[in-house]
Design a protein around this motif. Structure first.
Motif, PDB file in Angstrom:
ATOM      1  N   GLN A 222      -2.430  15.003   8.577  1.00  0.00           N
ATOM      2  CA  GLN A 222      -3.537  15.613   8.778  1.00  0.00           C
ATOM      3  C   GLN A 222      -3.446  17.198   7.358  1.00  0.00           C
ATOM      4  OE1 GLN A 222      -6.081  15.979  13.314  1.00  0.00           O
ATOM      5  NE2 GLN A 222      -3.570  16.221  13.190  1.00  0.00           N
ATOM      6  N   LEU A 223      -4.482  16.418   6.536  1.00  0.00           N
ATOM      7  CA  LEU A 223      -3.510  17.718   5.654  1.00  0.00           C
ATOM      8  C   LEU A 223      -4.871  18.110   4.856  1.00  0.00           C
ATOM      9  CD1 LEU A 223      -1.375  14.678   3.750  1.00  0.00           C
ATOM     10  CD2 LEU A 223      -0.814  16.779   5.501  1.00  0.00           C
ATOM     11  N   PRO A 224      -4.912  19.209   4.404  1.00  0.00           N
ATOM     12  CA  PRO A 224      -5.655  20.143   4.060  1.00  0.00           C
ATOM     13  C   PRO A 224      -6.463  19.656   2.491  1.00  0.00           C
ATOM     14  CG  PRO A 224      -4.140  21.750   4.051  1.00  0.00           C
ATOM     15  CD  PRO A 224      -3.521  20.516   4.283  1.00  0.00           C
ATOM     16  N   GLN A 225      -6.064  19.204   1.877  1.00  0.00           N
ATOM     17  CA  GLN A 225      -6.066  18.854   0.187  1.00  0.00           C
ATOM     18  C   GLN A 225      -6.291  17.207   0.441  1.00  0.00           C
ATOM     19  OE1 GLN A 225      -7.230  21.143  -1.729  1.00  0.00           O
ATOM     20  NE2 GLN A 225      -6.863  22.264  -0.814  1.00  0.00           N
ATOM     21  N   ASN A 226      -7.227  16.977  -0.416  1.00  0.00           N
ATOM     22  CA  ASN A 226      -8.271  15.855  -0.904  1.00  0.00           C
ATOM     23  C   ASN A 226      -6.905  15.019  -1.624  1.00  0.00           C
ATOM     24  OD1 ASN A 226     -10.780  15.970   0.448  1.00  0.00           O
ATOM     25  ND2 ASN A 226     -11.590  16.255  -1.298  1.00  0.00           N
ATOM     26  N   GLU A 227      -5.687  15.747  -2.623  1.00  0.00           N
ATOM     27  CA  GLU A 227      -5.399  15.415  -3.424  1.00  0.00           C
ATOM     28  C   GLU A 227      -3.460  14.461  -2.530  1.00  0.00           C
ATOM     29  OE1 GLU A 227      -4.916  14.063  -6.737  1.00  0.00           O
ATOM     30  OE2 GLU A 227      -7.674  14.494  -6.565  1.00  0.00           O
ATOM     31  N   ALA A 228      -3.274  15.692  -1.595  1.00  0.00           N
ATOM     32  CA  ALA A 228      -1.947  15.957  -1.154  1.00  0.00           C
ATOM     33  C   ALA A 228      -2.207  14.176   0.061  1.00  0.00           C
ATOM     34  CB  ALA A 228      -1.940  16.823   0.027  1.00  0.00           C
ATOM     35  N   ILE A 229      -3.345  13.916   0.460  1.00  0.00           N
ATOM     36  CA  ILE A 229      -3.336  12.659   1.274  1.00  0.00           C
ATOM     37  C   ILE A 229      -3.942  11.731   0.190  1.00  0.00           C
ATOM     38  CG2 ILE A 229      -5.786  11.468   2.067  1.00  0.00           C
ATOM     39  CD1 ILE A 229      -6.787  13.740   3.571  1.00  0.00           C
ATOM     40  N   LYS A 230      -3.952  10.775  -1.055  1.00  0.00           N
ATOM     41  CA  LYS A 230      -3.768  10.381  -1.813  1.00  0.00           C
ATOM     42  C   LYS A 230      -2.310  10.094  -1.826  1.00  0.00           C
ATOM     43  CE  LYS A 230      -6.867  11.590  -5.078  1.00  0.00           C
ATOM     44  NZ  LYS A 230      -7.725  11.654  -6.240  1.00  0.00           N
ATOM     45  N   ASN A 231      -1.408  11.288  -2.468  1.00  0.00           N
ATOM     46  CA  ASN A 231      -0.352  11.526  -2.853  1.00  0.00           C
ATOM     47  C   ASN A 231       0.523  10.803  -1.323  1.00  0.00           C
ATOM     48  OD1 ASN A 231      -0.907  12.393  -5.916  1.00  0.00           O
ATOM     49  ND2 ASN A 231      -0.219  14.468  -4.781  1.00  0.00           N
ATOM     50  N   ALA A 232       0.323  11.101  -0.118  1.00  0.00           N
ATOM     51  CA  ALA A 232       0.819  11.176   0.417  1.00  0.00           C
ATOM     52  C   ALA A 232       0.530   9.072   1.450  1.00  0.00           C
ATOM     53  CB  ALA A 232       0.596  11.248   2.101  1.00  0.00           C
ATOM     54  N   VAL A 233      -0.347   8.873   1.105  1.00  0.00           N
ATOM     55  CA  VAL A 233      -0.805   7.717   0.860  1.00  0.00           C
ATOM     56  C   VAL A 233      -0.004   6.251  -0.865  1.00  0.00           C
ATOM     57  CG1 VAL A 233      -2.541   5.649   0.228  1.00  0.00           C
ATOM     58  CG2 VAL A 233      -3.255   7.422   2.334  1.00  0.00           C
ATOM     59  N   LYS A 234       0.057   6.789  -1.246  1.00  0.00           N
ATOM     60  CA  LYS A 234       0.129   6.526  -2.796  1.00  0.00           C
ATOM     61  C   LYS A 234       1.947   5.779  -2.321  1.00  0.00           C
ATOM     62  CE  LYS A 234      -2.651   7.949  -6.007  1.00  0.00           C
ATOM     63  NZ  LYS A 234      -2.942   8.616  -7.170  1.00  0.00           N
ATOM     64  N   ALA A 235       1.935   7.011  -1.339  1.00  0.00           N
ATOM     65  CA  ALA A 235       4.016   7.226  -1.119  1.00  0.00           C
ATOM     66  C   ALA A 235       4.059   6.348   0.321  1.00  0.00           C
ATOM     67  CB  ALA A 235       4.415   8.864  -0.965  1.00  0.00           C
ATOM     68  N   GLY A 236       3.611   6.056   0.190  1.00  0.00           N
ATOM     69  CA  GLY A 236       3.409   4.730   1.218  1.00  0.00           C
ATOM     70  C   GLY A 236       3.479   5.483   2.920  1.00  0.00           C
ATOM     71  N   LEU A 237       3.289   6.444   3.184  1.00  0.00           N
ATOM     72  CA  LEU A 237       3.617   6.530   4.179  1.00  0.00           C
ATOM     73  C   LEU A 237       1.671   6.275   5.204  1.00  0.00           C
ATOM     74  CD1 LEU A 237       3.865  10.835   3.653  1.00  0.00           C
ATOM     75  CD2 LEU A 237       5.522   8.513   4.316  1.00  0.00           C
ATOM     76  N   GLY A 238       0.717   5.634   5.012  1.00  0.00           N
ATOM     77  CA  GLY A 238      -0.087   5.106   5.933  1.00  0.00           C
ATOM     78  C   GLY A 238      -0.929   5.032   4.562  1.00  0.00           C
ATOM     79  N   ILE A 239      -2.332   4.700   6.095  1.00  0.00           N
ATOM     80  CA  ILE A 239      -3.302   4.487   4.842  1.00  0.00           C
ATOM     81  C   ILE A 239      -4.792   5.913   4.735  1.00  0.00           C
ATOM     82  CG2 ILE A 239      -3.965   1.552   5.045  1.00  0.00           C
ATOM     83  CD1 ILE A 239      -5.710   2.655   7.488  1.00  0.00           C
ATOM     84  N   GLY A 240      -5.619   6.262   4.167  1.00  0.00           N
ATOM     85  CA  GLY A 240      -6.389   7.668   4.092  1.00  0.00           C
ATOM     86  C   GLY A 240      -8.173   7.080   4.049  1.00  0.00           C
ATOM     87  N   CYS A 241      -8.764   7.950   4.335  1.00  0.00           N
ATOM     88  CA  CYS A 241     -10.113   8.303   4.303  1.00  0.00           C
ATOM     89  C   CYS A 241     -10.831   9.353   3.638  1.00  0.00           C
ATOM     90  CB  CYS A 241     -11.108   8.228   5.528  1.00  0.00           C
ATOM     91  SG  CYS A 241     -12.194   7.899   5.853  1.00  0.00           S
ATOM     92  N   LEU A 242     -11.400   9.451   2.658  1.00  0.00           N
ATOM     93  CA  LEU A 242     -12.557  10.081   1.463  1.00  0.00           C
ATOM     94  C   LEU A 242     -13.405  10.053   1.016  1.00  0.00           C
ATOM     95  CD1 LEU A 242      -9.038  11.597  -0.046  1.00  0.00           C
ATOM     96  CD2 LEU A 242      -9.807  12.857   2.078  1.00  0.00           C
ATOM     97  N   SER A 243     -13.892  10.357   0.446  1.00  0.00           N
ATOM     98  CA  SER A 243     -15.465  10.714   0.122  1.00  0.00           C
ATOM     99  C   SER A 243     -14.773   9.641  -1.213  1.00  0.00           C
ATOM    100  CB  SER A 243     -15.604  11.772  -0.347  1.00  0.00           C
ATOM    101  OG  SER A 243     -16.868  11.342  -1.711  1.00  0.00           O
ATOM    102  N   GLN A 244     -15.641   8.756  -1.479  1.00  0.00           N
ATOM    103  CA  GLN A 244     -15.561   7.884  -3.071  1.00  0.00           C
ATOM    104  C   GLN A 244     -15.641   8.522  -4.106  1.00  0.00           C
ATOM    105  OE1 GLN A 244     -19.323   5.278  -2.932  1.00  0.00           O
ATOM    106  NE2 GLN A 244     -20.679   6.620  -3.736  1.00  0.00           N
ATOM    107  N   LEU A 245     -15.698   9.688  -4.131  1.00  0.00           N
ATOM    108  CA  LEU A 245     -15.565  11.555  -5.478  1.00  0.00           C
ATOM    109  C   LEU A 245     -14.472  10.975  -6.340  1.00  0.00           C
ATOM    110  CD1 LEU A 245     -18.440  13.524  -4.319  1.00  0.00           C
ATOM    111  CD2 LEU A 245     -18.447  11.912  -6.729  1.00  0.00           C
ATOM    112  N   ALA A 246     -13.963  11.066  -4.430  1.00  0.00           N
ATOM    113  CA  ALA A 246     -12.217  11.761  -4.395  1.00  0.00           C
ATOM    114  C   ALA A 246     -11.335  10.496  -5.307  1.00  0.00           C
ATOM    115  CB  ALA A 246     -12.316  12.127  -3.476  1.00  0.00           C
ATOM    116  N   VAL A 247     -11.630   9.395  -4.652  1.00  0.00           N
ATOM    117  CA  VAL A 247     -10.928   8.229  -4.797  1.00  0.00           C
ATOM    118  C   VAL A 247     -11.219   7.765  -5.828  1.00  0.00           C
ATOM    119  CG1 VAL A 247      -9.504   8.365  -2.860  1.00  0.00           C
ATOM    120  CG2 VAL A 247     -11.817   6.763  -3.125  1.00  0.00           C
ATOM    121  N   ALA A 248     -12.312   7.576  -6.676  1.00  0.00           N
ATOM    122  CA  ALA A 248     -13.445   6.660  -7.697  1.00  0.00           C
ATOM    123  C   ALA A 248     -12.740   6.559  -8.791  1.00  0.00           C
ATOM    124  CB  ALA A 248     -14.567   6.742  -7.973  1.00  0.00           C
ATOM    125  N   ASP A 249     -11.471   7.222  -9.257  1.00  0.00           N
ATOM    126  CA  ASP A 249     -10.138   7.127 -10.256  1.00  0.00           C
ATOM    127  C   ASP A 249      -8.993   6.721 -10.084  1.00  0.00           C
ATOM    128  OD1 ASP A 249     -12.604   8.687 -11.718  1.00  0.00           O
ATOM    129  OD2 ASP A 249     -10.912  10.515 -11.867  1.00  0.00           O
TER     130      ASP A 249
END
Length: 296
Positions: A222-249
């Motif tokens: 459980q992380l306080p920043q969107n970028e931290a969640i995306k980076n953790a997902v990219k690192a293979g630690l699991g799947i995430g859920c965020l606003s489409q605004l945060a992951v569109a790019d």
């Protein structure tokens, strides 16, 4: 002592003095001839005086009218200067905006640039925090207006629905579930989740969508920043859920892929919040109108 004349009286008197004609003065002032005549007569009657020598064809200033003309011009000029100062003060009225982290990162800069383009002399301060914190700042009069990602329940908050948003579930492209058309409830329970912290608007929407499964979810981080969640997902630690605004790019680049959930939509609304008992502000009104314009 009550002043008997108005600025309109002065405008009419000076226009007639310049034009020496009721009709031409009316045209200049965008008034009817009868309204100009009535205003001029009222001005004279209030002070029991005559300012013009009247003939059938035109009006000519008499000696009394000529005497007060210069003072009337100075008074009207001072009034116009004062009005200009007040308008500049209105334009310079400072504005403090609070925005949730997602809105601050992906929307606020565009809105701020537009606002300053429209009102270049304005002073605007933008504070970023999670939605509950932004609501708290509004309630404590620390900011003038807040942009948040979920409705907050408080008697002193005025909340205006603003724009639609959708939260999406995502993973690395090589995740075992990345090629599956839809995730079932069994898939959801078998995943390791990386989510925003409890109490945030993101988490509230996610938790509501996961009704019936929430207590059994495997929440790894459980992380306080969107970028931290995306980076953790990219690192293979699991799947995430965020606003489409945060992951569109990231979705467009292919560094993340969207996963579709079966019958668990995560649509939500963003809100503009103000304090119900705050003094009225043209700056807040202008900001709210701008936000609404961007949604049309």
């Amino acid at each position: 002592m009550m002043i008997k004349y108005t600025l309109r009286h002065l405008e009419v008197f000076l226009a007639v003095a310049r034009e020496q004609s009721i009709s031409r003065a009316a045209e200049q002032l965008c008034m009817s001839q009868s309204a100009v005549s009535a205003a001029l007569q009222e001005f004279e009657n209030r002070y029991d005086m005559l300012l013009f020598d009247r003939s059938a064809k035109r009006l000519r200033l008499n000696s009394l009218g000529a005497t007060i003309r210069a003072k009337a011009e100075q008074l009207l000029s001072n009034a116009q200067d004062f009005d200009s100062e007040l308008r500049q003060h209105e334009e310079l009225e400072p504005l403090k905006v609070g925005a949730s982290l997602t809105i601050a990162n992906y929307l606020a800069s565009e809105y701020l640039a537009d606002y300053l383009h429209r009102h270049p002399r304005s002073e605007v301060e933008v504070a970023a925090a999670n939605s509950p914190e932004i609501a708290r700042k509004v309630l404590n009069f620390e900011i003038d207006v807040g942009l948040i990602e979920a409705e907050m329940h408080h008697n002193d908050l005025a909340q205006t629905p603003w724009r639609k948003d959708k939260m999406v579930v995502f993973s690395r492209p090589d995740h075992p579930l990345s090629t599956k058309r839809q995730l079932t409830d069994k898939d959801i329970l078998n995943c390791q989740w990386i989510l925003r912290e409890p109490g945030t608007a993101h988490r509230k929407t996610f938790d509501e969508a996961m009704h019936g499964l929430l207590v059994d979810l495997d929440i790894r981080l459980q992380l306080p920043q969107n970028e931290a969640i995306k980076n953790a997902v990219k690192a293979g630690l699991g799947i995430g859920c965020l606003s489409q605004l945060a992951v569109a790019d990231d979705l467009e680049r292919g560094s993340l892929v969207e996963l579709t959930l079966k019958k668990r939509p995560m649509n939500r609304l963003f809100y503009i919040v103000t304090h119900k008992h705050a003094a009225s502000s043209r700056a807040v009104e202008r900001w709210m109108n701008l936000c609404k314009d961007h949604c049309n």
